[in-house]
Design a protein around this motif. Structure first.
Motif, PDB file in Angstrom:
ATOM      1  N   LEU A   1      -6.984 -15.234   4.489  1.00 11.42           N
ATOM      2  CA  LEU A   1      -7.545 -14.862   3.196  1.00 11.42           C
ATOM      3  C   LEU A   1      -8.021 -16.122   2.501  1.00 11.42           C
ATOM      4  O   LEU A   1      -7.230 -17.011   2.203  1.00 11.42           O
ATOM      5  N   LEU A   2      -9.325 -16.210   2.271  1.00 11.37           N
ATOM      6  CA  LEU A   2      -9.931 -17.342   1.582  1.00 11.37           C
ATOM      7  C   LEU A   2     -10.318 -16.901   0.175  1.00 11.37           C
ATOM      8  O   LEU A   2     -11.100 -15.969   0.010  1.00 11.37           O
ATOM      9  N   VAL A   3      -9.755 -17.572  -0.816  1.00 12.05           N
ATOM     10  CA  VAL A   3     -10.060 -17.266  -2.213  1.00 12.05           C
ATOM     11  C   VAL A   3     -10.668 -18.507  -2.851  1.00 12.05           C
ATOM     12  O   VAL A   3      -9.974 -19.506  -3.073  1.00 12.05           O
ATOM     13  N   THR A   4     -11.965 -18.461  -3.116  1.00  9.91           N
ATOM     14  CA  THR A   4     -12.646 -19.562  -3.799  1.00  9.91           C
ATOM     15  C   THR A   4     -12.921 -19.138  -5.238  1.00  9.91           C
ATOM     16  O   THR A   4     -13.111 -17.951  -5.513  1.00  9.91           O
TER      17      THR A   4
ATOM     18  N   SER B   1      -9.527 -14.809  15.043  1.00  7.32           N
ATOM     19  CA  SER B   1      -8.980 -14.660  13.688  1.00  7.32           C
ATOM     20  C   SER B   1      -9.973 -13.938  12.792  1.00  7.32           C
ATOM     21  O   SER B   1     -11.189 -14.112  12.921  1.00  7.32           O
ATOM     22  N   THR B   2      -9.452 -13.136  11.890  1.00  2.00           N
ATOM     23  CA  THR B   2     -10.310 -12.457  10.920  1.00  2.00           C
ATOM     24  C   THR B   2     -10.222 -13.193   9.590  1.00  2.00           C
ATOM     25  O   THR B   2      -9.186 -13.772   9.251  1.00  2.00           O
ATOM     26  N   VAL B   3     -11.318 -13.183   8.854  1.00  2.00           N
ATOM     27  CA  VAL B   3     -11.377 -13.876   7.562  1.00  2.00           C
ATOM     28  C   VAL B   3     -11.853 -12.908   6.480  1.00  2.00           C
ATOM     29  O   VAL B   3     -12.882 -12.243   6.641  1.00  2.00           O
ATOM     30  N   VAL B   4     -11.105 -12.839   5.414  1.00  2.00           N
ATOM     31  CA  VAL B   4     -11.521 -12.116   4.211  1.00  2.00           C
ATOM     32  C   VAL B   4     -11.790 -13.156   3.148  1.00  2.00           C
ATOM     33  O   VAL B   4     -10.915 -13.968   2.828  1.00  2.00           O
ATOM     34  N   HIS B   5     -13.006 -13.175   2.601  1.00  2.00           N
ATOM     35  CA  HIS B   5     -13.376 -14.172   1.602  1.00  2.00           C
ATOM     36  C   HIS B   5     -13.576 -13.508   0.244  1.00  2.00           C
ATOM     37  O   HIS B   5     -14.442 -12.647   0.083  1.00  2.00           O
ATOM     38  N   ARG B   6     -12.780 -13.925  -0.710  1.00  2.00           N
ATOM     39  CA  ARG B   6     -12.936 -13.501  -2.101  1.00  2.00           C
ATOM     40  C   ARG B   6     -13.611 -14.647  -2.862  1.00  2.00           C
ATOM     41  O   ARG B   6     -12.983 -15.670  -3.135  1.00  2.00           O
ATOM     42  N   ASP B   7     -14.876 -14.497  -3.180  1.00  2.00           N
ATOM     43  CA  ASP B   7     -15.619 -15.503  -3.929  1.00  2.00           C
ATOM     44  C   ASP B   7     -15.569 -15.133  -5.408  1.00  2.00           C
ATOM     45  O   ASP B   7     -16.397 -14.374  -5.903  1.00  2.00           O
ATOM     46  N   LEU B   8     -14.575 -15.664  -6.099  1.00  2.00           N
ATOM     47  CA  LEU B   8     -14.367 -15.304  -7.503  1.00  2.00           C
ATOM     48  C   LEU B   8     -15.388 -15.945  -8.433  1.00  2.00           C
ATOM     49  O   LEU B   8     -15.584 -15.487  -9.549  1.00  2.00           O
ATOM     50  N   GLY B   9     -16.019 -17.027  -7.971  1.00  2.00           N
ATOM     51  CA  GLY B   9     -17.067 -17.632  -8.772  1.00  2.00           C
ATOM     52  C   GLY B   9     -18.285 -16.750  -8.835  1.00  2.00           C
ATOM     53  O   GLY B   9     -18.933 -16.618  -9.887  1.00  2.00           O
ATOM     54  N   LYS B  10     -18.609 -16.121  -7.710  1.00  2.00           N
ATOM     55  CA  LYS B  10     -19.771 -15.235  -7.628  1.00  2.00           C
ATOM     56  C   LYS B  10     -19.441 -13.836  -8.120  1.00  2.00           C
ATOM     57  O   LYS B  10     -20.263 -13.188  -8.792  1.00  2.00           O
ATOM     58  N   SER B  11     -18.261 -13.348  -7.770  1.00  2.00           N
ATOM     59  CA  SER B  11     -17.847 -11.989  -8.141  1.00  2.00           C
ATOM     60  C   SER B  11     -16.459 -12.049  -8.774  1.00  2.00           C
ATOM     61  O   SER B  11     -15.450 -11.750  -8.117  1.00  2.00           O
TER      62      SER B  11
ATOM     63  N   ALA C   1      -3.056  -5.720  -1.259  1.00  2.00           N
ATOM     64  CA  ALA C   1      -3.095  -5.375   0.168  1.00  2.00           C
ATOM     65  C   ALA C   1      -3.715  -6.512   0.978  1.00  2.00           C
ATOM     66  O   ALA C   1      -3.240  -6.819   2.083  1.00  2.00           O
ATOM     67  N   GLU C   2      -4.760  -7.139   0.449  1.00  2.00           N
ATOM     68  CA  GLU C   2      -5.375  -8.278   1.132  1.00  2.00           C
ATOM     69  C   GLU C   2      -4.384  -9.424   1.286  1.00  2.00           C
ATOM     70  O   GLU C   2      -4.350 -10.088   2.331  1.00  2.00           O
ATOM     71  N   LEU C   3      -3.604  -9.648   0.256  1.00  2.00           N
ATOM     72  CA  LEU C   3      -2.618 -10.722   0.292  1.00  2.00           C
ATOM     73  C   LEU C   3      -1.565 -10.460   1.358  1.00  2.00           C
ATOM     74  O   LEU C   3      -1.240 -11.338   2.164  1.00  2.00           O
ATOM     75  N   PHE C   4      -1.039  -9.249   1.384  1.00  2.00           N
ATOM     76  CA  PHE C   4      -0.010  -8.915   2.370  1.00  2.00           C
ATOM     77  C   PHE C   4      -0.562  -8.945   3.800  1.00  2.00           C
ATOM     78  O   PHE C   4       0.154  -9.289   4.742  1.00  2.00           O
ATOM     79  N   ALA C   5      -1.829  -8.594   3.958  1.00  2.00           N
ATOM     80  CA  ALA C   5      -2.418  -8.519   5.296  1.00  2.00           C
ATOM     81  C   ALA C   5      -2.674  -9.895   5.900  1.00  2.00           C
ATOM     82  O   ALA C   5      -2.797 -10.019   7.120  1.00  2.00           O
ATOM     83  N   ALA C   6      -2.753 -10.913   5.064  1.00  2.00           N
ATOM     84  CA  ALA C   6      -3.094 -12.259   5.544  1.00  2.00           C
ATOM     85  C   ALA C   6      -1.883 -12.997   6.090  1.00  2.00           C
ATOM     86  O   ALA C   6      -0.787 -12.916   5.530  1.00  2.00           O
ATOM     87  N   ASP C   7      -2.101 -13.726   7.176  1.00  2.00           N
ATOM     88  CA  ASP C   7      -1.081 -14.634   7.693  1.00  2.00           C
ATOM     89  C   ASP C   7      -1.198 -15.995   7.015  1.00  2.00           C
ATOM     90  O   ASP C   7      -0.207 -16.687   6.800  1.00  2.00           O
ATOM     91  N   THR C   8      -2.438 -16.368   6.688  1.00  2.00           N
ATOM     92  CA  THR C   8      -2.741 -17.657   6.069  1.00  2.00           C
ATOM     93  C   THR C   8      -3.590 -17.421   4.837  1.00  2.00           C
ATOM     94  O   THR C   8      -4.528 -16.624   4.865  1.00  2.00           O
ATOM     95  N   ILE C   9      -3.251 -18.111   3.750  1.00  2.00           N
ATOM     96  CA  ILE C   9      -4.020 -18.001   2.507  1.00  2.00           C
ATOM     97  C   ILE C   9      -4.567 -19.375   2.148  1.00  2.00           C
ATOM     98  O   ILE C   9      -3.815 -20.359   2.143  1.00  2.00           O
TER      99      ILE C   9
END
Length: 205
Positions: free
Chosen positions: A5-8, A36-46, A82-90
Motif C-alpha cells: 500500500l503506497l500512500v502519497t 507483488s500487487t500495489v495499491v496507490h492512494r494519491d492523496l495530493g491528487k485525490s 480494508a486496504e490497510l489490512f490487506a497490505a503486507d507493506t505500507i
C-alpha cells in the motif's frame, strides 16, 4: 505474493520529492518480489475529505444503525481500513510542511484509526489490531530535521510512529530526503542518499 500500500500526500505532483522517492522505492520492492500487487492512494491528487459531523457519527455507529448518508460516508472509511489490512507493506510519503505532515495524510489516518477495527481498548490498555506489517515513511524537507538543532521541530515522525504503533504497526523505517532547500548540490546529495537507502532497504526486504 505480497501486497504493498503506497500512500502519497504531496500536492506538488511531479515536483514532489517524497512522492518520487516513495514511488521509486515501491518499484524496487516489486522487483525484489515479482508478482507483488500495489495499491496507490494519491492523496495530493485525490484527497480524502476531512472528518465532518456525518462521517464522525457514521464510524461510531453499527452499520445497521446508519442512515443512507452515514452509510455512504462510512463506506469510504471502511475501504481505507480494508486496504490497510490487506497490505503486507505500507509506504507513506509526505513533505514536512510547517513542521508536520500534509493534512491529507492526517485525514487518511483519521479514517483508518478506528476503535474496534484497527485498535481496541482492553482492561490491560489499548491494543493495536493492525499487526505483522512493515511500514516505511518517506519524509522530504528543505532543512535538516533528522538530527541537529531542528530535531524538536519535526513533529511528523514522532506523531506517525505514535499513531502507527497505537494501531499495532511498530516496525517503522524512516527514509529522509532532507536539506533539499539548501541549494541544488545539497538537493542532489539528499536525493542520492535517499535512493541509496531505499536500495538497501529493498534488498533487505
Amino acid at each position: 505474493m505480497s501486497s504493498i500500500l503506497l500512500v502519497t500526500s504531496s500536492p506538488r505532483g511531479a515536483e514532489s520529492l517524497s512522492t518520487k522517492i516513495a514511488t521509486e522505492f515501491v518499484d524496487k520492492l516489486t522487483k525484489q518480489n515479482p508478482g507483488s500487487t500495489v495499491v496507490h492512494r494519491d492523496l495530493g491528487k485525490s484527497p480524502i475529505a476531512h472528518l465532518d459531523t456525518i462521517t464522525t457519527a457514521a464510524i461510531r455507529k453499527p452499520a445497521d444503525a446508519r442512515n443512507p448518508e452515514e452509510a455512504a460516508a462510512a463506506a469510504e472509511s471502511d475501504k481505507l481500513v480494508a486496504e490497510l489490512f490487506a497490505a503486507d507493506t505500507i509506504v507513506l510519503a509526505t513533505g514536512l510542511i510547517n513542521f508536520n505532515m500534509y493534512s491529507t495524510l492526517k485525514s487518511w489516518i483519521d479514517n483508518v484509526a478506528r476503535a474496534g477495527q484497527t485498535f481496541r481498548y482492553t482492561a490491560e490498555g489499548p491494543q493495536g489490531l493492525v499487526t505483522g506489517k512493515k511500514v516505511y515513511v518517506v519524509l522530504s524537507a528543505g532543512g535538516i530535521y533528522s538530527e541537529g538543532p531542528a530535531v524538536s521541530m519535526n513533529h511528523a515522525i514522532p506523531y506517525l510512529k505514535t499513531v502507527l504503533g497505537f494501531m499495532g504497526m511498530t516496525e517503522v523505517e524512516v527514509i529522509y530526503v532532507e536539506g533539499t532547500g539548501m541549494g541544488p548540490e545539497a538537493a542532489q546529495k539528499a536525493i542520492a542518499a535517499a535512493q541509496a537507502r531505499t536500495e538497501e532497504l529493498a534488498m533487505a526486504a
